[in-house]
Design a protein around this motif. Sequence first.
Motif, PDB file in Angstrom:
ATOM      1  N   GLN A 229       0.785  -1.310   0.143  1.00 53.36           N
ATOM      2  CA  GLN A 229       0.089   0.046   0.009  1.00 53.36           C
ATOM      3  C   GLN A 229       0.881   1.346   0.110  1.00 53.36           C
ATOM      4  N   GLN A 237       0.260  -2.224  -4.908  1.00 52.85           N
ATOM      5  CA  GLN A 237      -1.024  -2.678  -5.080  1.00 52.85           C
ATOM      6  C   GLN A 237      -1.660  -1.607  -6.239  1.00 52.85           C
ATOM      7  N   ASP A 238      -1.327  -0.409  -6.201  1.00 50.99           N
ATOM      8  CA  ASP A 238      -1.894   0.434  -7.312  1.00 50.99           C
ATOM      9  C   ASP A 238      -1.325   0.170  -8.584  1.00 50.99           C
ATOM     10  N   GLU A 241      -3.543  -2.925  -9.631  1.00 50.97           N
ATOM     11  CA  GLU A 241      -4.723  -2.340  -9.913  1.00 50.97           C
ATOM     12  C   GLU A 241      -5.056  -1.561 -11.373  1.00 50.97           C
ATOM     13  N   ARG A 267      -9.054  -5.624   1.754  1.00 50.35           N
ATOM     14  CA  ARG A 267      -9.857  -6.299   0.877  1.00 50.35           C
ATOM     15  C   ARG A 267      -9.326  -6.525  -0.571  1.00 50.35           C
ATOM     16  N   GLU A 268      -8.949  -5.221  -1.072  1.00 54.38           N
ATOM     17  CA  GLU A 268      -8.167  -5.092  -2.211  1.00 54.38           C
ATOM     18  C   GLU A 268      -7.010  -5.897  -2.374  1.00 54.38           C
ATOM     19  N   VAL A 269      -6.121  -5.901  -1.298  1.00 51.19           N
ATOM     20  CA  VAL A 269      -4.859  -6.547  -1.441  1.00 51.19           C
ATOM     21  C   VAL A 269      -5.361  -8.128  -1.320  1.00 51.19           C
ATOM     22  N   ARG A 270      -6.325  -8.476  -0.595  1.00 54.69           N
ATOM     23  CA  ARG A 270      -6.611  -9.759  -0.409  1.00 54.69           C
ATOM     24  C   ARG A 270      -6.820 -10.724  -1.525  1.00 54.69           C
ATOM     25  N   ARG A 271      -7.184  -9.953  -2.500  1.00 55.14           N
ATOM     26  CA  ARG A 271      -7.752 -10.431  -3.640  1.00 55.14           C
ATOM     27  C   ARG A 271      -6.301 -10.948  -4.514  1.00 55.14           C
ATOM     28  N   TYR A 272      -5.240 -10.428  -3.890  1.00 51.20           N
ATOM     29  CA  TYR A 272      -3.922 -10.968  -4.754  1.00 51.20           C
ATOM     30  C   TYR A 272      -3.029 -11.544  -3.702  1.00 51.20           C
TER      31      TYR A 272
END
Lengths: 589, 430
Positions: A229, A237-238, A241, A267-272
Amino acid sequence: MMTLDKDNLGELYGRVGVGDQSMLGLMGRNQDISVGEIFMIYSEREGHERVFFFRVLGLQNYLRQVDDIGRIASTLMVEGDSYLSGIDRNKLLSIDGKMLGYAERDAGGDWVFRSPRRLPDHLAEVYRPVPGTSDDAVRDMLASQTGGEVFLGDLQVGEETLDVPVHIPAEFLPMHVGIFGATGSGKSNLMMVLIKSIIDNNMDRLSGESAGRFNVSAFCIDPHDEFAQGVDTYGIQDIVETMDAKTRQEVLGDFYYLTTHLQAAPREVRRYGKELRILWEEIKPQDLYSIMDFTGQMYAFIDMVYSRARGDWIAEILDMDDDPDGTPKGTLRAVQRRLRFVDRSPIFIRSGNSVLGDIFESMETGRILVVNTSLMSDMEQFLLTTVVTRTLSDLRKALKSSGNLGDFDTQAGMRLPSSFFKKVRERARAFYGFGGASDSASVKDPRSLPVLLVTVEEAPSILNPELMRGQSVFKDISRQGRKFNIGLLVISQQVSVLDNVILSQMNTEINLRLGNEREIKACIENASVNISGFQNEFRVMSRGEALVTASYRELPLPVRVPLFDNVFEKDKARYKKKVSGTAAEKHTL
Amino acid sequence: MLERILTKQFRDSLKATFKDIQQQQDIRDEKEFAKDEQRIKEQLLDTVDPFPQDVVFDEDFLVGAVDGSGNDGLALLDDVRVHLFSTACVILSTNTQSSEPFTPLDDTRIEECLGSSQPHLETFWYTGVKDDARRKMAEYIDYISSVSDPLEIVMPFFRDFTRGEIDSWNDLKDSKYAKYLSRLESIQNLISRVNLTNSTIHDQLRTISEYAAARKILDSSIRPKYLLLDGAMSVFIHHIRNYPSMPSGFLLREMCTRARKEGVILCAVSKTHTIPFAHRIAQMAADVFGETSKWFCQLPGSEDPGGGLHITQSRTYIPPMLAVPYLFSFSRDNRPSRIDFDRIWWLENIFVENDPIATRENEKALFRELEYMSRDARWYGYPVPLAVAHEQCKISYQDIRLAREICWDVRQEMGMDERRMEPQRTDFNL
Ligand SMILES: Nc1ncnc2c1ncn2[C@@H]1O[C@H](COP(=O)(O)OP(=O)(O)OP(=O)(O)O)[C@@H](O)[C@H]1O
Ligand SMILES: [Mg+2]
């Protein structure tokens, strides 16, 4: 032969005063010059042009027409009404510094850079580089010193930078890289910039845009969980995305983030992300020997259990109640105490699903992995790094010593815990073989595979002389990593406490601001090019500034590492439709 | 030699010499000086009232300075001697309004105004052939000076010297100088010194080079308020003919005339001077005005009110012909220096007949500005413009060595014979 337009070097600043091959004195107008600045000295002899590079190490006000500056100073004090007339013109700066080497064209007309074996002419013109003017000339002249696939930052000249990007060639990553800097010097930001550069390299190779020879994989320990992050605004992460789905899949695969507890991740990091789990059976005694001290009796005991129980050795030891016959009293308890952290660890598990095979697959596919170790103990982190490093190197070693896939099976079976190898065997054969899947199919040279870069954070805890005396995995890799295309990225606040084997095998050093004189001294001694005399520079470095030294380069390079946020902002458009773009689209870009 | 110098005998003979000096000269001077003491203390000596450090002039002004240097043996080819001369013209602005006192004018501007870049180098050569030195000197003067018509050169002297009685060539014909007219008609004949040694020639040409440089400033559009020269305004007068025995004496008067016309204050400053009892005057100033005072003191001559000083009576070179010398000190640590002004200018601008108070006010205003010019910490107490000019023109031992090497090189390049140019004694390591 083309002659150089001197106006493109920058502004005429002064003249060469005195000097020898390495140290020079310049005289110039008293401008705002700072330690660390780079000047260029133009010299032409018999039609042969050379541009010497000179780095400011010390400054001294120098009044022309004055022999005894002390007397002037005291007159200024005593005679309150005195002045110094025409001071702008008469006040010169005497600059001491080091000759870094010189650029000249070879027979083919290309710029080459040479160590300082020559002297510029007496009174030769000295140019001060000016951003916006000097960039192209300097970039050309220093091409051999700044090239490569992994971008680090821009060449710094004093307080400013030129548009001269500095890289590390991927081929030298397996000869190990050190990042040294005090806390707050910008190590984490630099790591993020490096990760981005590696992603860019891999992406450009996939899109056919890069001429680089290697994909690079990196296993990046992130002790403060900041890479995903970001330290400030943006993080890896950016990038993830911003990429379109196809690019993301090809460049990063299904996941890039490893953590102890996936539920704790945003949550968004969790996806990867994936949870870090390593089975006890995937750990070898040697892994533990690499990270902590054991007595001879303990070694003997562990080896004995291991030779009998193989993959079950940890479970067996932890389950034992008494010292077995022939083992000195207390040995079991002592070993159990040392293994207690494994027992309690959420990462190292007796049974369940391990992520080690996926790590292996990612690394052999040219991916980056960000490993959040913020919730781990030091010991867990060290053991994790060790197991991963040793596993990767065991597989590559097995490959290296095999002639065909059949050999590889045998070799790898001997080296690796069998349950683990069983799981990765098919994938490994797919990565390493070519010309078929049969046992007789040939295998690739490890040097044609992705470069595997493993970061070792808080390096002194495991790369210290005590541990390195034993059978450390890291000693092994530092010596032989080249053969297997595995490199260590050693990150440390201190150089002085690192083991000499590691230091002597390191061929690229990124020296950030250092904490104290002892570290400055150690960095200077450790550097792959002679940077003696740079003490002052280290003392005035600010965050994000680095002095990059490499054995394959003559020139120690002052580099300003950009803020990750800035490079991301600048490049984010590149991540869209990169790989999937058609040739036609690429041309309109 | 060393063992001689180290003997007691040598010390004794020195002692005898100094004793003689003390007994014969010092005692006499002491007596003479005693007669002057009161007058110096009460009438001639006064303080400089310095400008405050942050003074801002309503009108900043320019100060020019010229200095020169040289070497009389750049090359020696048998009886041919090559001399080297350098001169430097500097122009500084008081620049109080931008609080950057004494900023030099841009080099290119100076070059533009003077027609040559600074410092300036010249060479000169002559041989031992009879009259060759005289002829070549005349050629050099003709070449270097802005004025070369002998009439233009000589008339200013006669005008000033006779206070205007002789104003033209015709006046000269009717004067006691009539019999020398032919000698005044060519530059070569203005050299009436009989014994022209190499160093006389060198000094003469060096002085002329400096005057020529100063004259260039006067001719230019620069118009400084002050123009400072290095040295005194001394002139050697031919005892029988009663006019300068060397062209420089005439050129000095010509320059003074020109300066007056342009409204430029010409000052000649000497670091070393031969004023007797200067240290005693300095002590007096310290006693009267205090240790840290800045002061000046006129050294009057016979024409001045009250006449000349006793101490200088027997020293005819003080004051020099047509000059007004002062001693001054702007810094407690240094010995006093001397400054000379053109007497004609002085009479017109400083001196007020029968009004010593007004005269003193004029003097004070003058020295006040001179003092302000002399505060650079590098040369505290000495005028900055002259110091800068000196730094620019000086030819060091190193410079000469290099210049000699280049001489040699140039001759080689020109395919000339390989006559060596160092003094012959070097052949024998002498
Ligand atoms: N290249 C840079 N340019 C400007 N600022 C920087 C740069 N690198 C780092 N910084 C700033 O400095 C601060 C500390 O940086 P960073 O966290 O990277 O240091 P560090 O060396 O990793 O420190 P620590 O040892 O505490 O982990 C951050 O706030 C970051 O914004
Ligand atoms: Mg950090």
